[in-house]
Design an enzyme around this catalytic site. Sequence first.
Site, PDB file in Angstrom:
ATOM      1  N   CYS A 125       0.821  -1.182   0.050  1.00  0.00           N
ATOM      2  CA  CYS A 125       0.072   0.048  -0.200  1.00  0.00           C
ATOM      3  C   CYS A 125       0.975   1.434  -0.084  1.00  0.00           C
ATOM      4  CB  CYS A 125      -0.893  -0.152   1.215  1.00  0.00           C
ATOM      5  SG  CYS A 125      -1.894   1.643   1.506  1.00  0.00           S
ATOM      6  N   CYS A 185      -8.177   2.588  -0.160  1.00  0.00           N
ATOM      7  CA  CYS A 185      -8.314   2.780   1.475  1.00  0.00           C
ATOM      8  C   CYS A 185      -8.448   4.361   1.786  1.00  0.00           C
ATOM      9  CB  CYS A 185      -6.949   2.378   2.019  1.00  0.00           C
ATOM     10  SG  CYS A 185      -6.616   2.626   3.755  1.00  0.00           S
TER      11      CYS A 185
END
Length: 320
Positions: A125, A185
């Site tokens: 990420c 996210c």
Amino acid sequence: MAWTIEQIKEIHNKPLLELVLEAGSVLKKNKKFGEVQISSLLSVKTGGCPEDCGYCPQAARYHTGVDAHGLMKTEEVLNAARDAKENGASRFCMGAAWREVRDNKDFDRILDMVKEVNSLGMQVCCTLGMLTEPQAKKLKEAGLYAYNHNLDTSRENYSNIISTRTYDDRLNTISNVRKAGITVCSGGIIGMGESEADRISMLHTLANLDPQPESVPINALVAVKGTPMEDQPRIEIWDFIRMIAVTRIVLPNTEVRLSAGRNEMSVAEQALCFLAGANSIFAGEKLLTTPNPQFQSDMDMFKVLGLVPSVVEEVHTEPS
Ligand code: SAM
Ligand code: DTB
Ligand code: SF4
């Protein structure tokens, strides 16, 4: 189905324990109850950021004593990722104090880091600020699994917190991430002096993204000395638990991540958050620049509460 403000408000205003019970059953229906996903965070480029986000210790204009450094070397980042994997993290998240990504050597190095961490078999990420669609595509090609880009608060409250960019800038990056096929996210911070209506409005925006974000971090403000928010009182834990529960109900399939602020929470308080639908944490002794619980104390907490770190079956993102 689109959520209305009225519906979310009605959920938000339920008696707390009834709300926790309902959110817990939504969690149980949609996820493996008791499994908590662990992400590890690393600040790969710290401080000196030109933005004016009122909560952030890394904004250059506030004097917070954060030790600014340029982009780390790939090898150092890889060592940290290997350590995180050994400690049970399934996702490794790299943060940079940038307003936006620029097409330069630093971005090329980030792309290398993404490739290498992905090849360790971890979900990768990044949170690097604003992205164009071609940049998002390059990250996807390198094997990026998720991109973190928080809305932070409601559209109505945004300009009270940040003046150097707009809510639509934020939504635009999220849309570029989506178009590139990277999972989203996106969450926010509570405890910045916002109203309940602001919290409901932020959840309304997140819940109506189509598709919904795969992961929603809920942060309790860490009031850092030197920022405009240094004197904000700590959020009432009951408000925090309420926020987690409503998030779980309106985003039933999402990973709801108990994020900043855990260092100030007892095990009993965190247990209520897990009951209320949180199923993910950041582990490791540091978030980006502020302290987080020691890894061992989190493992002790897992043992006491009967939680286990979730194992991700498919962790290797095929670079496209
Ligand atoms: N510069 C990029 C950006 O703004 O998207 C990435 C890094 S930024 C530090 C990532 C997120 O950390 C912010 O969106 C905010 O939600 C969170 N954050 C920063 N400072 C915080 C604080 N003092 N308390 C809680 N959350 C914070
Ligand atoms: C998120 O929502 N919280 C994390 C992660 N995404 C990048 C960051 C929290 C930062 C807290 C302040 C700091 O440590 O600098
Ligand atoms: Fe910069 Fe991100 Fe901090 Fe805002 S939140 S000042 S963009 S590092």
